[in-house]
Motif scaffolding. Structure first.
Motif, PDB file in Angstrom:
ATOM      1  N   TYR A 128     -53.232 -41.591 -59.624  1.00  0.00           N
ATOM      2  CA  TYR A 128     -54.497 -41.915 -58.958  1.00  0.00           C
ATOM      3  C   TYR A 128     -55.417 -40.715 -59.086  1.00  0.00           C
ATOM      4  CZ  TYR A 128     -57.871 -43.204 -55.318  1.00  0.00           C
ATOM      5  OH  TYR A 128     -59.022 -43.511 -54.641  1.00  0.00           O
ATOM      6  N   LEU A 129     -56.526 -40.883 -59.799  1.00  0.00           N
ATOM      7  CA  LEU A 129     -57.511 -39.816 -59.970  1.00  0.00           C
ATOM      8  C   LEU A 129     -58.491 -39.906 -58.807  1.00  0.00           C
ATOM      9  CD1 LEU A 129     -58.574 -37.497 -61.713  1.00  0.00           C
ATOM     10  CD2 LEU A 129     -59.904 -39.174 -63.013  1.00  0.00           C
ATOM     11  N   SER A 536     -59.291 -33.718 -57.508  1.00  0.00           N
ATOM     12  CA  SER A 536     -59.392 -34.264 -56.154  1.00  0.00           C
ATOM     13  C   SER A 536     -60.132 -33.244 -55.301  1.00  0.00           C
ATOM     14  CB  SER A 536     -57.991 -34.544 -55.577  1.00  0.00           C
ATOM     15  OG  SER A 536     -57.323 -33.327 -55.286  1.00  0.00           O
ATOM     16  N   ARG A 537     -60.202 -33.495 -54.000  1.00  0.00           N
ATOM     17  CA  ARG A 537     -60.968 -32.595 -53.130  1.00  0.00           C
ATOM     18  C   ARG A 537     -60.390 -31.186 -53.111  1.00  0.00           C
ATOM     19  NH1 ARG A 537     -57.945 -32.279 -48.520  1.00  0.00           N
ATOM     20  NH2 ARG A 537     -56.391 -33.910 -48.287  1.00  0.00           N
ATOM     21  N   ASN A 538     -59.100 -31.020 -53.434  1.00  0.00           N
ATOM     22  CA  ASN A 538     -58.511 -29.675 -53.400  1.00  0.00           C
ATOM     23  C   ASN A 538     -57.691 -29.330 -54.652  1.00  0.00           C
ATOM     24  OD1 ASN A 538     -56.419 -31.419 -52.942  1.00  0.00           O
ATOM     25  ND2 ASN A 538     -55.460 -30.221 -51.317  1.00  0.00           N
ATOM     26  N   LEU A 567     -54.145 -25.134 -50.701  1.00  0.00           N
ATOM     27  CA  LEU A 567     -53.267 -25.687 -49.669  1.00  0.00           C
ATOM     28  C   LEU A 567     -53.879 -25.658 -48.274  1.00  0.00           C
ATOM     29  CD1 LEU A 567     -49.807 -24.283 -50.792  1.00  0.00           C
ATOM     30  CD2 LEU A 567     -50.825 -26.493 -51.294  1.00  0.00           C
ATOM     31  N   ASN A 568     -55.037 -25.003 -48.140  1.00  0.00           N
ATOM     32  CA  ASN A 568     -55.770 -24.998 -46.866  1.00  0.00           C
ATOM     33  C   ASN A 568     -54.949 -24.475 -45.694  1.00  0.00           C
ATOM     34  OD1 ASN A 568     -58.055 -26.273 -48.131  1.00  0.00           O
ATOM     35  ND2 ASN A 568     -56.941 -28.200 -48.023  1.00  0.00           N
ATOM     36  N   LEU A 569     -54.220 -23.380 -45.920  1.00  0.00           N
ATOM     37  CA  LEU A 569     -53.489 -22.757 -44.822  1.00  0.00           C
ATOM     38  C   LEU A 569     -54.429 -21.796 -44.092  1.00  0.00           C
ATOM     39  CD1 LEU A 569     -50.052 -21.904 -46.474  1.00  0.00           C
ATOM     40  CD2 LEU A 569     -50.717 -23.949 -45.269  1.00  0.00           C
ATOM     41  N   GLY A 570     -55.344 -22.350 -43.331  1.00  0.00           N
ATOM     42  CA  GLY A 570     -56.262 -21.504 -42.578  1.00  0.00           C
ATOM     43  C   GLY A 570     -57.475 -21.069 -43.369  1.00  0.00           C
ATOM     44  N   ASN A 571     -57.902 -21.867 -44.360  1.00  0.00           N
ATOM     45  CA  ASN A 571     -59.102 -21.507 -45.111  1.00  0.00           C
ATOM     46  C   ASN A 571     -60.311 -21.403 -44.193  1.00  0.00           C
ATOM     47  OD1 ASN A 571     -57.531 -21.686 -47.330  1.00  0.00           O
ATOM     48  ND2 ASN A 571     -58.566 -23.413 -48.271  1.00  0.00           N
ATOM     49  N   PRO A 572     -61.157 -20.371 -44.356  1.00  0.00           N
ATOM     50  CA  PRO A 572     -62.383 -20.294 -43.562  1.00  0.00           C
ATOM     51  C   PRO A 572     -63.309 -21.453 -43.900  1.00  0.00           C
ATOM     52  CG  PRO A 572     -62.396 -18.652 -45.314  1.00  0.00           C
ATOM     53  CD  PRO A 572     -61.032 -19.253 -45.301  1.00  0.00           C
ATOM     54  N   ASP A 576     -66.169 -20.904 -50.626  1.00  0.00           N
ATOM     55  CA  ASP A 576     -66.546 -21.345 -51.966  1.00  0.00           C
ATOM     56  C   ASP A 576     -65.297 -21.367 -52.856  1.00  0.00           C
ATOM     57  OD1 ASP A 576     -67.626 -21.841 -54.410  1.00  0.00           O
ATOM     58  OD2 ASP A 576     -69.053 -20.168 -54.402  1.00  0.00           O
ATOM     59  N   GLU A 577     -64.771 -22.555 -53.123  1.00  0.00           N
ATOM     60  CA  GLU A 577     -63.553 -22.674 -53.928  1.00  0.00           C
ATOM     61  C   GLU A 577     -63.746 -22.094 -55.324  1.00  0.00           C
ATOM     62  OE1 GLU A 577     -62.784 -26.843 -53.674  1.00  0.00           O
ATOM     63  OE2 GLU A 577     -61.443 -26.606 -51.976  1.00  0.00           O
ATOM     64  N   ARG A 578     -64.965 -22.197 -55.840  1.00  0.00           N
ATOM     65  CA  ARG A 578     -65.247 -21.741 -57.199  1.00  0.00           C
ATOM     66  C   ARG A 578     -64.961 -20.233 -57.341  1.00  0.00           C
ATOM     67  NH1 ARG A 578     -69.389 -24.202 -61.086  1.00  0.00           N
ATOM     68  NH2 ARG A 578     -69.516 -22.680 -62.764  1.00  0.00           N
TER      69      ARG A 578
END
Length: 636
Positions: A128-129, A536-538, A567-572, A576-578
């Motif tokens: 699933y894309l 996907s979103r992450n 993995l979003n372990l406490g991301n602020p 900016d993911e980039r």
């Protein structure tokens, strides 16, 4: 914006339904074959859900249920695999096939071509894309080697790693694309229409799905006096290393008498006298004097552990007698790496460990490998680079995207019982870097025989490292985790992070061996270096190697893209993911094992190397795990 063709054959229908049988999951339910568990809507409200046991065939106590493709992605993927298998069976597929489980997911593998060495396999696995909200099948190629045959050049040719002449396969992308098209020519008519029944048909499209591609910045390297360049070799040649070695160096050549001629060739090559065009010399490149006045010879009298320890003692005494100088051992080893299915010999690991234990630098040179025609000519620069870094010099760093950012590459190397496969020892460590690629230290996080104690120590020691005064200037900590790390380990890391208040955390899983691939519309089919797409979103797919703008020529086999997941372990919030993708890419250029070395982020690559070392060191009598913890990059 150009597109990339992902290795996914999309399903035409954006939304579809199918019949299953379900009942509510009870606490005392046992696992049954062909019975699955999914959270499904209780009635019409998609948000009100419960956990159900699900079967694709009627079963006592189960009710018939119409599931839609968006209800449970995992269930829909399982349904797609089921009807694909049914279609292949009913249509009598022209290729032999079987359902195989790879990692945690099932896929159908087709034998495209068979050889004495093994078989070329094409696989289809439901997918699933999320970014396009479309289902489809990942189509991929691999070579399955016969277990009773050795790994050799023929296997590498059949796996597309080498070309038919035995050279690095610069047509890797186009060759892979050709095999996938040969497969589709043979079976597409048999898989084009999948049906649960006459009224419910699903269609697979013939062309790979297209997705927009974006660009990260090119890697930029920093050298002496903050001079920058896009080439590591030319940067050092033109500007000099970022940080020179302040002390004089003694080069201790360690070899048996039979290698005297080769040792002399190696010495002349390192001084730049043999091949100045490919390596102008240690002094010219790194500012370190290398001549007959600072070279010592240590004879190898025998290859027993006792004799090897005598070598260690000799180098140790040499260092103690010259405390204001730095000593590095250069050991010439005769070992057939291509014949033995091992990365190095037991002697190599024994000597390496004892040098590390005594805080001594060691460079091992393989005679079999470098005595071949032109091998020394092209390898000397890489040998010299590793030696310079092991002596404490800093060749270069990369221009970071995030400043004041600490990067921890977390790795593990668990020991298993050979008969039962059960884990008998849990071992984890971290490679500490900053976002410029500067190596800080290697620390053991846990070394336990019990999983409970291991996870507790993993958590406590991570907190200890992050609370260390050396780390107080960092505003952000990014964890680079390998694909194989287990969920229990991630949970322990998450709990450790929650105990640190004054630093922002980002956790990234980096998977080098993944199922994704992509083809550009360039005639080479190769995407540009630094390209990335969003899955996907992450999740992202990044090309660490690829075409260079203005130099659209492929001269070697280019690596597969790298799968990166946040993995979003406490991301602020609002981060900016980039920027973090850019730093992962940048770290692939911070590899001091060689100029233009493997294009893998060193946070992961160094962890892989250390895992191999720790597995080998485990077999050495008296091995002490903490002895490998230090601030020198001994693993280069």
């Amino acid at each position: 914006m150009a597109n990339i063709r992902l290795n996914i054959l999309p399903v035409s229908e954006s939304r579809f339904s199918f019949n299953v049988f379900r009942r509510l999951k009870q606490e005392n339910d046992d696992k049954e074959e062909n019975i699955y568990q999914y959270h499904l809507p209780i009635q019409t409200d998609l948000k009100e859900r419960s956990l159900y046991l699900v079967s694709f065939s009627p079963k006592d106590g189960f009710e018939k249920y119409l599931a839609y493709s968006n209800y449970a992605i995992g269930l829909t993927k399982r349904f797609l695999l089921k009807i694909l298998f049914g279609s292949l069976t009913n249509n009598e597929c022209s290729l032999s096939f079987e359902v195989k489980k790879r990692f945690s997911e099932e896929q159908i593998e087709f034998t495209l071509h068979e050889f004495q060495q093994g078989k070329q396999v094409i696989s289809l696995s439901p997918f699933y894309l999320e970014e396009q909200k479309r289902f489809g099948f990942i189509v991929d190629f691999r070579f399955s080697k016969n277990k009773d045959l050795p790994f050799n050049k023929e296997v590498q040719v059949l796996s597309l790693s080498l070309d038919k002449q035995g050279r690095s396969n610069k047509n890797y992308y186009s060759d892979k694309f050709k095999l996938i098209n040969i497969f589709l020519e043979k079976v597409y008519n048999e898989i084009q229409t999948l049906s649960e029944n006459e009224n419910n048909q699903i269609h697979i499209e013939r062309n790979l799905i297209e997705t927009p591609v974006f660009q990260l910045s090119k890697k930029e390297y920093i050298f002496s006096n903050k001079s920058t360049a896009n080439s590591q070799f030319q940067g050092i040649r033109n500007y000099g290393p970022l940080q020179k070695i302040e002390k004089e160096v003694i080069f201790a050549f360690i070899f048996e008498d039979r290698f005297k001629s080769f040792a002399n060739e190696l010495y002349l090559s390192l001084t730049g006298k043999s091949n100045p065009g490919t390596f102008p010399g240690f002094e010219q490149m790194f500012g370190v004097t290398l001549n007959t006045s600072n070279v010592k010879q240590i004879k190898v009298e025998g290859l027993s552990n006792e004799n090897l320890l005598k070598i260690v003692d000799t180098v140790k005494e040499l260092q103690q007698s010259e405390p204001n100088k730095k000593v590095i051992g250069i050991y010439i080893e005769d070992y057939a790496i291509d014949i033995e299915d091992l990365p190095a010999s037991n002697r190599y690991y024994f000597l390496k460990y004892n040098f590390i234990k005594n805080n001594l630098a060691l460079q091992v040179v393989n005679y079999r490998k470098l005595s071949e025609r032109n091998s020394l000519k092209w390898s000397t620069s890489n040998v010299a680079l590793a030696m310079f870094a092991k002596l404490g010099g800093i060749p270069w760093v990369v221009k970071p995207s995030n400043n004041n950012c600490l990067i921890l590459g977390v790795g593990s190397s668990h020991k298993r019982d050979e008969e039962t496969g059960a884990i008998t020892k849990y071992f984890a460590y971290t490679v500490c870097l900053d976002s410029s690629g500067l190596h800080k230290t290697l620390e053991v996080l846990a070394d336990e025989t019990s999983e409970t104690n291991y996870l507790e120590n993993l958590k406590n020691n991570l907190v200890k490292i992050l609370s260390d005064g050396r780390m107080e200037n960092y505003k952000t900590c990014v964890l680079h985790l390998p694909f194989k790390i287990k969920q229990k380990e991630i949970t322990a890391i998450s709990e450790a992070i929650q105990q640190i208040n004054d630093i922002d955390f980002v956790a990234i899983k980096v998977n080098l061996n993944n199922k994704y691939f992509g083809y550009s519309f360039h005639n080479t089919l190769v995407p540009y270096e630094s390209s990335f797409i969003k899955l996907s979103r992450n999740e992202y797919l990044v090309w660490f190697e690829g075409l260079l703008y203005g130099k659209e020529v492929v001269d070697k086999r280019l690596a597969n893209p790298v799968h990166i997941q946040f993995l979003n372990l406490g991301n602020p919030k609002g981060f900016d993911e980039r920027k973090y993708l850019q730093d992962v890419l940048n770290l692939s250029g911070a590899n001091w094992r060689g100029f233009n070395a493997k294009s893998i982020p060193i946070s992961i690559y160094y962890s892989q190397i250390i895992a191999k070392y720790s597995e080998a060191f485990e077999k050495i009598e008296g091995y002490e795990e903490n002895s490998i913890s230090n601030d020198k990059p001994w693993f280069l």
